[in-house]
Design a protein around this motif. Sequence first.
Motif, PDB file in Angstrom:
ATOM      1  N   VAL A  79       0.880  -1.298   0.220  1.00 26.96           N
ATOM      2  CA  VAL A  79      -0.310   0.002  -0.060  1.00 26.96           C
ATOM      3  C   VAL A  79       0.817   0.863  -0.061  1.00 26.96           C
ATOM      4  CG1 VAL A  79      -2.278  -1.150   1.038  1.00 26.96           C
ATOM      5  CG2 VAL A  79      -0.089  -0.190   2.202  1.00 26.96           C
ATOM      6  N   ASP A  80       0.018   1.978  -0.922  1.00 25.24           N
ATOM      7  CA  ASP A  80       1.128   3.678  -0.964  1.00 25.24           C
ATOM      8  C   ASP A  80       1.334   3.698   0.535  1.00 25.24           C
ATOM      9  OD1 ASP A  80       0.936   3.009  -3.064  1.00 25.24           O
ATOM     10  OD2 ASP A  80       0.088   4.644  -3.678  1.00 25.24           O
ATOM     11  N   ARG A  81       2.505   3.745   0.574  1.00 28.43           N
ATOM     12  CA  ARG A  81       3.730   5.008   1.795  1.00 28.43           C
ATOM     13  C   ARG A  81       4.406   6.066   1.030  1.00 28.43           C
ATOM     14  NH1 ARG A  81       4.325   1.309   5.643  1.00 28.43           N
ATOM     15  NH2 ARG A  81       4.158   3.146   7.445  1.00 28.43           N
ATOM     16  N   PHE A 105      14.320   4.098   9.068  1.00 34.00           N
ATOM     17  CA  PHE A 105      14.114   3.576  10.330  1.00 34.00           C
ATOM     18  C   PHE A 105      13.284   3.745  10.908  1.00 34.00           C
ATOM     19  CE2 PHE A 105      15.146   7.956  12.092  1.00 34.00           C
ATOM     20  CZ  PHE A 105      13.123   8.151  13.103  1.00 34.00           C
ATOM     21  N   GLY A 106      12.593   2.312  12.103  1.00 38.92           N
ATOM     22  CA  GLY A 106      11.765   2.396  13.177  1.00 38.92           C
ATOM     23  C   GLY A 106      11.181   1.018  13.170  1.00 38.92           C
ATOM     24  N   GLY A 109       8.577  -4.902  11.488  1.00 41.80           N
ATOM     25  CA  GLY A 109       7.747  -4.803  11.541  1.00 41.80           C
ATOM     26  C   GLY A 109       6.691  -3.930  10.654  1.00 41.80           C
ATOM     27  N   ILE A 110       7.077  -2.839  10.563  1.00 41.65           N
ATOM     28  CA  ILE A 110       6.667  -1.509  10.293  1.00 41.65           C
ATOM     29  C   ILE A 110       6.694  -1.241   9.322  1.00 41.65           C
ATOM     30  CG2 ILE A 110       8.582   0.392  10.255  1.00 41.65           C
ATOM     31  CD1 ILE A 110       5.063   0.733  12.425  1.00 41.65           C
ATOM     32  N   GLY A 111       7.215  -2.051   8.197  1.00 40.22           N
ATOM     33  CA  GLY A 111       7.102  -2.292   6.716  1.00 40.22           C
ATOM     34  C   GLY A 111       8.655  -1.431   6.015  1.00 40.22           C
ATOM     35  N   ILE A 239      14.756   8.813   8.263  1.00 40.26           N
ATOM     36  CA  ILE A 239      13.541   9.014   7.498  1.00 40.26           C
ATOM     37  C   ILE A 239      12.944   8.081   8.798  1.00 40.26           C
ATOM     38  CG2 ILE A 239      11.404   8.783   5.796  1.00 40.26           C
ATOM     39  CD1 ILE A 239      13.744   8.940   4.114  1.00 40.26           C
ATOM     40  N   PRO A 240      11.935   8.736   9.448  1.00 37.06           N
ATOM     41  CA  PRO A 240      11.358   7.390  10.322  1.00 37.06           C
ATOM     42  C   PRO A 240       9.975   6.876   9.761  1.00 37.06           C
ATOM     43  CG  PRO A 240      10.871   9.508  10.867  1.00 37.06           C
ATOM     44  CD  PRO A 240      11.664   9.869   9.877  1.00 37.06           C
ATOM     45  N   VAL A 241       9.836   5.641   9.252  1.00 38.51           N
ATOM     46  CA  VAL A 241       8.611   5.103   8.658  1.00 38.51           C
ATOM     47  C   VAL A 241       8.037   5.311   9.833  1.00 38.51           C
ATOM     48  CG1 VAL A 241       8.210   2.976   7.599  1.00 38.51           C
ATOM     49  CG2 VAL A 241      10.304   3.214   7.555  1.00 38.51           C
TER      50      VAL A 241
END
Length: 790
Positions: A79-81, A105-106, A109-111, A239-241
């Motif tokens: 799905v678009d981020r 970074f994140g 399992g955050i993608g 960049i935080p996800v």
Amino acid sequence: MAPSVDDSSWVRRKKGFLSLGKDKEVEEIADSLSRYVQVLTLHQTVQTGEGSKSFSDPPPKYEPANLTLIPFDRNPHFVDREDVFKQIDESFKVKKGSQPKAALFGLGGIGKSQIALEYCFRRKERDPECSVFWVHAATLARFEETYKRIGIECGIIAQEEESQVDAVTLVQNWLEIRHDSRWLMVVDNIDDAEVFFKEPMRNKRTLSQCIPRTGKGSILFTTRSRDIAVDLILPMQPIPVPVLTKSEGAELLRSRVPGDHSKEHIVELLKELEYIPLAITQAAAFMSKRRKSIPQYLELYRKSDSARVRMLSYEFSDHGRQYNSMESVAKTWIISFESIRRGNPRSADLLSLMCYFDRHAIPAALLCRDDEDELDFDDAVAVLCAFSLVESDEAGASFDMHNLVQLATKLWLIDEKKGEEDKWASEALNSLARNFPAPLHHTTPEYWQRGSNFLPHAQLILAHPFKGQQDDLSLARAALLYSMARYLHWRGAVMEAKAKNEESLEIRERILGEKHPDTLRSMGQLAWMYPWISMEEESVHLGERCLKLRREVLGEDDPETIDCLSDLAMAYQMQEKLELAESMQRKAYEASKRVLGPEHLDTLNCLSHLASVLDDMGRYEEAEATMRKVISIKTRVLGEENSSIFSEMHNLAFNLEHQGKYKESEEVYRKTLVLKTKLYGKTHVETVLTLANLVLLLVNQMKWSDVAELSVWFDGEAELLQEKEKDNPRLRSAMHTLRRFSFRLPGYEPSESSDAGYSYDESEEELVAIPERTEDLMVEGSHSKLTRVA
């Protein structure tokens, strides 16, 4: 200074001796020469268009610019981020000659990897001439393995020679020097700083030293740690996800679980899974395999913590993960836990401890050890925040955890750290017992703030099923119960407060005996609580026993003995044994004045109690003078708007009403009502008591319009008041008064919300007068009375 054949033996020995300290330099020179040989070999190979084994081998069948070496196909459920993609593109905009770099970074399992994978395909669509490479960086072995694959696929090394050459260096040099076209490299899963920045490979260089550096190539890193991300791309910002948005989460779920699902059920599930992509994908896999609907999944998931833990451990095959690897949310985060434990054991300890508190707003005071260096604590917490397992407030005073992270950590402790569950639960209990604000006779705003911060965590740990009954744990529980009981009483939850105090007394009396000071504290506090729930006989009996024991153990002039004497006098006052109550209060006041001083707040509380007795005896003028004296001193010492004065003001208004000074009484009531509303809110028991007495005063003066104005006071608050009344007889009594006199006036029709759901006994002719103490920000001894209603 190498020896020559013409040197004498002595000169050769001297030169050999002087060269002993040059080993490191010699090693570095040899390493450099080795690299130069490899580069020259590479140049020879590439220039002739031939493979590394034989100059007669045919050249590669493709141009390097057409390379796409990604070990996964495109994710059809992505799905678009868009926000993240825009940030990557922005990070790649650098000055000509500089290398474009970005780091995602994140939370595990955050993608992150899925975003990187999708970005590769989008980049290739936009720029077909750009080569794309994917490098696994979780371990040294995987890093070397993926570099070898690149080397083989690009014709830099022959497959039969892969074990004999330094493939990592050859590929690095090729990308830096010989690859003329643009290229993009994803360096995935850099989660262990020790592995990436410090541990040497077989070529004696670290992974970080083997990342190609050239303006022709873009690097996209992924890591769970913000700290690592910062180190990778300084001075750029990583960049935080974030978690998925509601629409993104719904899109992912619908793509994974086709069918007609209600929007409400989808939103419910997404909230439970906290919009984490891996958790949503795992739930979808579970529903597909077990043929469960979303409501059925939610029913299973919500059964218990153990059910949620099992479902978080459910393994499935996830797109873009390691080959032939079954994944689960729990397994993904356990990788983070183990990495943290290796790098900073204190961080792992803190994570384990946090499992046994409420996940919201965990105070730093509950986590930091008494003897712990502040910087060590900050470093340990920073690691957890860097891995997105914990979020800190701006001041670093409290921390939040994802609910799923908390459950996964518990699973880790159960499965990987067997026997440590109760260890951390015990530490949580002991920390709360130490830090929950102890009962004070003169409370402060800090007391109430700490109590409010700690209460949810205390309630959770008290529900933990400890194995076995150890005396030290039982005593820690008793200490926590004792402190909580006083705080809950001030808040108005008097029945809950009584139950907790009774349990505290039972534990302490059983383990410590009735004469221990801690036992006497629980005993005295319970005796003090009983009158506020119409248990005057029990209060007198327990108060007399406590006073006798305190005199024996602590002595006549100990402040706790004096306090017990004053509380016992109050119990007698409520039994209407007023002369006895007056005599005891005067003794308590004189003793406190002698021991603590005339302006000590404990002394003023005794004087306030005495004024209350005088008022009940009908000695109104003497009571008024005493009340004004208490208010004057407290105002001077504490300030005019200190909460400990509010009940004194209420009782002064009550006294003035008795004397027929209605105008002055009304003024004091109204001022008190404003102050209490500002501090406590409209539905607090203290606010309601003052409102009830003001309404009674107005009714007695036939001021119907003023009463009508106040009758809309609780519009919209019916449900909250109903809940509060269940645990507070004093609030019920005050609300009964308001219903009889505020909501049944001629010509006044209350709104549906103002009296919704309430009922009262029409046959009840009189309300029992129950002296009241304020709940929050309260000084012991102050109490707001409720007028008898004839």
